[in-house]
Write a protein that holds these residues in place. Structure first.
Motif, PDB file in Angstrom:
ATOM      1  N   ARG A  22       0.841  -1.191   0.000  1.00 29.55           N
ATOM      2  CA  ARG A  22       0.000   0.000   0.000  1.00 29.55           C
ATOM      3  C   ARG A  22       0.879   1.244   0.000  1.00 29.55           C
ATOM      4  NH1 ARG A  22      -5.101   0.414  -1.390  1.00 29.55           N
ATOM      5  NH2 ARG A  22      -4.877   2.466  -0.424  1.00 29.55           N
ATOM      6  N   SER A  23       0.528   2.193  -0.842  1.00 32.54           N
ATOM      7  CA  SER A  23       1.148   3.509  -0.843  1.00 32.54           C
ATOM      8  C   SER A  23       0.034   4.509  -0.582  1.00 32.54           C
ATOM      9  CB  SER A  23       1.816   3.788  -2.189  1.00 32.54           C
ATOM     10  OG  SER A  23       2.356   5.100  -2.216  1.00 32.54           O
ATOM     11  N   ASP A  24       0.075   5.159   0.574  1.00 36.12           N
ATOM     12  CA  ASP A  24      -1.044   6.001   1.002  1.00 36.12           C
ATOM     13  C   ASP A  24      -0.584   7.331   1.556  1.00 36.12           C
ATOM     14  OD1 ASP A  24      -3.765   4.423   0.901  1.00 36.12           O
ATOM     15  OD2 ASP A  24      -2.249   2.979   1.533  1.00 36.12           O
ATOM     16  N   VAL A  25      -1.553   8.225   1.735  1.00 37.04           N
ATOM     17  CA  VAL A  25      -1.282   9.575   2.198  1.00 37.04           C
ATOM     18  C   VAL A  25      -2.211   9.902   3.363  1.00 37.04           C
ATOM     19  CG1 VAL A  25      -1.153  12.014   1.540  1.00 37.04           C
ATOM     20  CG2 VAL A  25      -0.674  10.252  -0.147  1.00 37.04           C
ATOM     21  N   ILE A  26      -1.643  10.533   4.376  1.00 32.80           N
ATOM     22  CA  ILE A  26      -2.426  10.995   5.521  1.00 32.80           C
ATOM     23  C   ILE A  26      -2.369  12.519   5.531  1.00 32.80           C
ATOM     24  CG2 ILE A  26      -2.793  10.780   8.000  1.00 32.80           C
ATOM     25  CD1 ILE A  26      -0.716   8.434   7.826  1.00 32.80           C
ATOM     26  N   CYS A  27      -3.517  13.147   5.628  1.00 33.33           N
ATOM     27  CA  CYS A  27      -3.599  14.607   5.715  1.00 33.33           C
ATOM     28  C   CYS A  27      -3.806  15.001   7.176  1.00 33.33           C
ATOM     29  CB  CYS A  27      -4.748  15.114   4.852  1.00 33.33           C
ATOM     30  SG  CYS A  27      -5.045  16.893   5.003  1.00 33.33           S
ATOM     31  N   SER A  28      -3.121  16.031   7.629  1.00 31.79           N
ATOM     32  CA  SER A  28      -3.230  16.453   9.027  1.00 31.79           C
ATOM     33  C   SER A  28      -4.600  17.039   9.353  1.00 31.79           C
ATOM     34  CB  SER A  28      -2.148  17.489   9.345  1.00 31.79           C
ATOM     35  OG  SER A  28      -2.291  18.633   8.512  1.00 31.79           O
ATOM     36  N   TYR A  32      -6.776  10.009   6.742  1.00 33.57           N
ATOM     37  CA  TYR A  32      -6.483   9.107   5.629  1.00 33.57           C
ATOM     38  C   TYR A  32      -7.239   9.541   4.380  1.00 33.57           C
ATOM     39  CZ  TYR A  32      -6.818   4.788   2.857  1.00 33.57           C
ATOM     40  OH  TYR A  32      -6.803   3.867   1.836  1.00 33.57           O
ATOM     41  N   MET A  33      -6.499   9.788   3.292  1.00 34.85           N
ATOM     42  CA  MET A  33      -7.097  10.220   2.021  1.00 34.85           C
ATOM     43  C   MET A  33      -7.354   8.984   1.167  1.00 34.85           C
ATOM     44  SD  MET A  33      -4.707  13.634   1.451  1.00 34.85           S
ATOM     45  CE  MET A  33      -5.009  13.679  -0.306  1.00 34.85           C
ATOM     46  N   VAL A  34      -8.578   8.494   1.214  1.00 36.25           N
ATOM     47  CA  VAL A  34      -8.933   7.211   0.598  1.00 36.25           C
ATOM     48  C   VAL A  34      -8.637   7.195  -0.896  1.00 36.25           C
ATOM     49  CG1 VAL A  34     -10.802   5.571   0.181  1.00 36.25           C
ATOM     50  CG2 VAL A  34     -10.719   6.844   2.336  1.00 36.25           C
ATOM     51  N   ASP A  35      -9.032   8.244  -1.596  1.00 41.41           N
ATOM     52  CA  ASP A  35      -8.911   8.254  -3.057  1.00 41.41           C
ATOM     53  C   ASP A  35      -7.489   8.466  -3.547  1.00 41.41           C
ATOM     54  OD1 ASP A  35     -11.635   7.857  -3.288  1.00 41.41           O
ATOM     55  OD2 ASP A  35     -12.089  10.002  -3.358  1.00 41.41           O
ATOM     56  N   ALA A  36      -6.564   8.782  -2.641  1.00 38.40           N
ATOM     57  CA  ALA A  36      -5.183   9.032  -3.054  1.00 38.40           C
ATOM     58  C   ALA A  36      -4.329   7.774  -3.003  1.00 38.40           C
ATOM     59  CB  ALA A  36      -4.557  10.108  -2.158  1.00 38.40           C
ATOM     60  N   GLY A  37      -4.837   6.704  -2.403  1.00 41.65           N
ATOM     61  CA  GLY A  37      -4.046   5.502  -2.178  1.00 41.65           C
ATOM     62  C   GLY A  37      -3.894   4.628  -3.413  1.00 41.65           C
ATOM     63  N   GLU A  38      -2.860   3.815  -3.392  1.00 36.37           N
ATOM     64  CA  GLU A  38      -2.591   2.888  -4.481  1.00 36.37           C
ATOM     65  C   GLU A  38      -2.247   1.530  -3.876  1.00 36.37           C
ATOM     66  OE1 GLU A  38      -3.103   1.919  -7.855  1.00 36.37           O
ATOM     67  OE2 GLU A  38      -2.384   3.961  -8.224  1.00 36.37           O
ATOM     68  N   LYS A  62      -3.193  10.778  -8.651  1.00 32.95           N
ATOM     69  CA  LYS A  62      -4.085  10.555  -7.516  1.00 32.95           C
ATOM     70  C   LYS A  62      -3.859  11.510  -6.341  1.00 32.95           C
ATOM     71  CE  LYS A  62      -5.465   5.725  -8.111  1.00 32.95           C
ATOM     72  NZ  LYS A  62      -5.587   4.408  -7.426  1.00 32.95           N
ATOM     73  N   ILE A  63      -2.618  11.574  -5.854  1.00 31.26           N
ATOM     74  CA  ILE A  63      -2.365  12.292  -4.606  1.00 31.26           C
ATOM     75  C   ILE A  63      -2.631  13.792  -4.730  1.00 31.26           C
ATOM     76  CG2 ILE A  63      -0.626  12.877  -2.873  1.00 31.26           C
ATOM     77  CD1 ILE A  63       0.666  10.168  -3.410  1.00 31.26           C
ATOM     78  N   ILE A  64      -1.968  14.434  -5.676  1.00 28.15           N
ATOM     79  CA  ILE A  64      -2.138  15.887  -5.830  1.00 28.15           C
ATOM     80  C   ILE A  64      -3.565  16.243  -6.248  1.00 28.15           C
ATOM     81  CG2 ILE A  64      -1.394  17.905  -7.162  1.00 28.15           C
ATOM     82  CD1 ILE A  64       1.433  16.717  -7.136  1.00 28.15           C
ATOM     83  N   PRO A  65      -4.184  15.545  -7.226  1.00 27.21           N
ATOM     84  CA  PRO A  65      -5.584  15.853  -7.558  1.00 27.21           C
ATOM     85  C   PRO A  65      -6.547  15.637  -6.389  1.00 27.21           C
ATOM     86  CG  PRO A  65      -4.583  14.603  -9.334  1.00 27.21           C
ATOM     87  CD  PRO A  65      -3.604  14.582  -8.196  1.00 27.21           C
ATOM     88  N   GLY A  72      -9.305  22.483  -2.282  1.00 29.22           N
ATOM     89  CA  GLY A  72      -9.392  23.585  -3.230  1.00 29.22           C
ATOM     90  C   GLY A  72      -8.037  23.880  -3.843  1.00 29.22           C
ATOM     91  N   PRO A  73      -8.014  24.301  -5.111  1.00 29.47           N
ATOM     92  CA  PRO A  73      -6.743  24.532  -5.813  1.00 29.47           C
ATOM     93  C   PRO A  73      -5.936  25.697  -5.263  1.00 29.47           C
ATOM     94  CG  PRO A  73      -8.597  25.300  -7.131  1.00 29.47           C
ATOM     95  CD  PRO A  73      -9.184  24.578  -5.954  1.00 29.47           C
ATOM     96  N   GLU A  74      -6.559  26.555  -4.442  1.00 25.31           N
ATOM     97  CA  GLU A  74      -5.838  27.722  -3.925  1.00 25.31           C
ATOM     98  C   GLU A  74      -4.946  27.368  -2.730  1.00 25.31           C
ATOM     99  OE1 GLU A  74      -9.828  27.658  -1.768  1.00 25.31           O
ATOM    100  OE2 GLU A  74      -9.020  27.206  -3.756  1.00 25.31           O
ATOM    101  N   TYR A  75      -5.064  26.150  -2.211  1.00 27.44           N
ATOM    102  CA  TYR A  75      -4.259  25.737  -1.069  1.00 27.44           C
ATOM    103  C   TYR A  75      -2.968  25.054  -1.519  1.00 27.44           C
ATOM    104  CZ  TYR A  75      -7.939  26.846   2.268  1.00 27.44           C
ATOM    105  OH  TYR A  75      -8.855  27.508   3.031  1.00 27.44           O
ATOM    106  N   GLN A  76      -1.935  25.247  -0.717  1.00 25.03           N
ATOM    107  CA  GLN A  76      -0.645  24.629  -0.987  1.00 25.03           C
ATOM    108  C   GLN A  76      -0.368  23.568   0.072  1.00 25.03           C
ATOM    109  OE1 GLN A  76       3.023  26.972  -0.365  1.00 25.03           O
ATOM    110  NE2 GLN A  76       3.623  26.421  -2.454  1.00 25.03           N
ATOM    111  N   VAL A  77       0.109  22.405  -0.348  1.00 20.11           N
ATOM    112  CA  VAL A  77       0.369  21.313   0.581  1.00 20.11           C
ATOM    113  C   VAL A  77       1.874  21.169   0.796  1.00 20.11           C
ATOM    114  CG1 VAL A  77       0.347  19.622  -1.287  1.00 20.11           C
ATOM    115  CG2 VAL A  77       0.044  18.833   1.047  1.00 20.11           C
ATOM    116  N   LEU A  78       2.252  20.867   2.033  1.00 14.68           N
ATOM    117  CA  LEU A  78       3.629  20.513   2.353  1.00 14.68           C
ATOM    118  C   LEU A  78       3.664  19.008   2.576  1.00 14.68           C
ATOM    119  CD1 LEU A  78       6.568  21.037   3.145  1.00 14.68           C
ATOM    120  CD2 LEU A  78       5.790  21.491   5.477  1.00 14.68           C
ATOM    121  N   PHE A  79       4.270  18.278   1.642  1.00 18.13           N
ATOM    122  CA  PHE A  79       4.380  16.825   1.747  1.00 18.13           C
ATOM    123  C   PHE A  79       5.579  16.463   2.621  1.00 18.13           C
ATOM    124  CE2 PHE A  79       2.055  17.174  -2.272  1.00 18.13           C
ATOM    125  CZ  PHE A  79       1.098  16.178  -2.126  1.00 18.13           C
TER     126      PHE A  79
END
Length: 243
Positions: A22-28, A32-38, A62-65, A72-79
Motif C-alpha cells: 500500500r502507498s497512502d497519504v495521511i492529511c493532518s 487518511y485520504m482514501v482516493d489518493a491511495g494505491e 491521484k495524490i495531488i488531484p 481547493g486549488p488555492e491551497y498549498q500542501v507541504l508533503f
C-alpha cells in the motif's frame, strides 16, 4: 507498507506467500485520504514490486488531484515524504555525473540541458551534441577533455579540480538537481520535505502503519482474501489523533 498472507489455500503453511503493498497519504486535517491511495499485489504471478516511477505516477494522477479536490486549488500542501530508496529515484534525463562516460557517445544517459552563470546571467548548456555534429550527431556528451583524468578512484573532498567528474558534479546545475518526486510536487506548486533515515519515532506514518498492521493481525485467518477484505477497514480505523 507491505503486508503478507502466508496462505494459498484454506490451510496455513510456512513460507513466503503473496501480499499487498500500500502507498497512502495521511492529511493532518482530514486524515487518511482514501482516493489518493494505491494498492499492488506482490508475489509470484502477481503485479511485481513497487518502485519510484509508480509513486511519481501516483502523485500526478491521484495524490495531488485528491488533495486539491478536498481543499481547493488555492491551497498549498507541504508533503512529508518518508525515507525510502524508491522515493529518491531520479528521472531518466537527470543531470548526474555518475551516468556519464569519460568519452562522448556510447551507452550512457541522454541528459536534459544544464546551465552555468556568466556575468550574472544564467546560460543554458546542452548536454547532447547537435544533429549536425561531425562526429557524434545527437549523441550524449562525455566528461569534457583536459589534462586531468576522467574519474578519480576516490575524489579529494577539499579539491574542486581533482578529476573531470568532480569538476562537473560540483557545478550548481548538477548540485541543484532534484529527485523525480520533488520535481513533480514543486512543479505542481506544492512543497516537500524528505524525512531523515533511521528515526521511525519521528515519522508519523509509522504510527499509522503500526495501527493498520495491529488491526490486520487481530482480524486475520491467514487467507489472502481476508487480507484484501480487511485492508480498507484497517486503513479507515486509524484516528487522526494517532498521528
Amino acid at each position: 507498507m507491505m503486508v503478507q498472507s502466508n496462505d494459498t489455500t484454506d490451510k496455513y503453511w510456512k513460507g513466503v506467500g503473496c501480499g499487498i503493498h500500500r502507498s497512502d497519504v495521511i492529511c493532518s486535517i482530514v486524515g487518511y485520504m482514501v482516493d489518493a491511495g494505491e494498492s499492488l499485489e506482490y508475489g509470484k504471478n502477481h503485479d511485481g514490486y513497487w518502485n519510484g516511477e509508480m509513486f511519481v505516477k501516483q502523485l500526478q494522477e491521484k495524490i495531488i488531484p485528491t488533495f486539491e479536490c478536498l481543499h481547493g486549488p488555492e491551497y498549498q500542501v507541504l508533503f512529508l515524504i518518508d525515507n525510502s530508496q524508491g522515493h529518491s529515484a531520479y528521472a531518466e534525463d537527470v543531470l548526474a555525473v555518475s551516468r556519464m562516460n569519460v568519452n562522448p557517445g556510447g551507452k550512457q544517459a541522454c541528459m536534459r540541458n544544464g546551465w552555468f552563470t556568466y556575468n550574472g546571467v544564467q546560460v543554458e548548456q546542452e548536454m547532447v551534441f547537435t544533429l549536425n555534429h561531425p562526429h557524434f550527431p545527437n549523441q550524449p556528451k562525455g566528461l569534457y577533455e583536459s589534462k586531468l583524468c576522467g574519474k578519480c578512484i576516490k575524489c579529494n573532498p577539499d579539491s574542486t579540480a581533482c578529476c573531470n567528474k568532480h569538476i562537473l558534479e560540483v557545478q550548481p546545475d548538477f548540485q541543484q538537481q532534484r529527485s523525480s518526486i520533488q520535481e513533480v510536487i514543486e512543479n505542481a506548486g506544492h512543497l516537500c520535505i524528505f524525512l531523515p533515515k533511521f528515526h521511525c519515532e519521528l515519522n508519523f506514518i509509522e504510527y499509522f502503519w503500526g495501527k493498520v498492521k495491529k488491526y490486520l493481525q487481530d482480524n486475520c485467518n491467514g487467507t489472502f482474501n481476508t487480507l484484501k477484505t480487511n485492508m480498507p477497514l484497517a486503513m479507515q480505523s486509524v484516528q487522526l489523533s494517532t498521528i
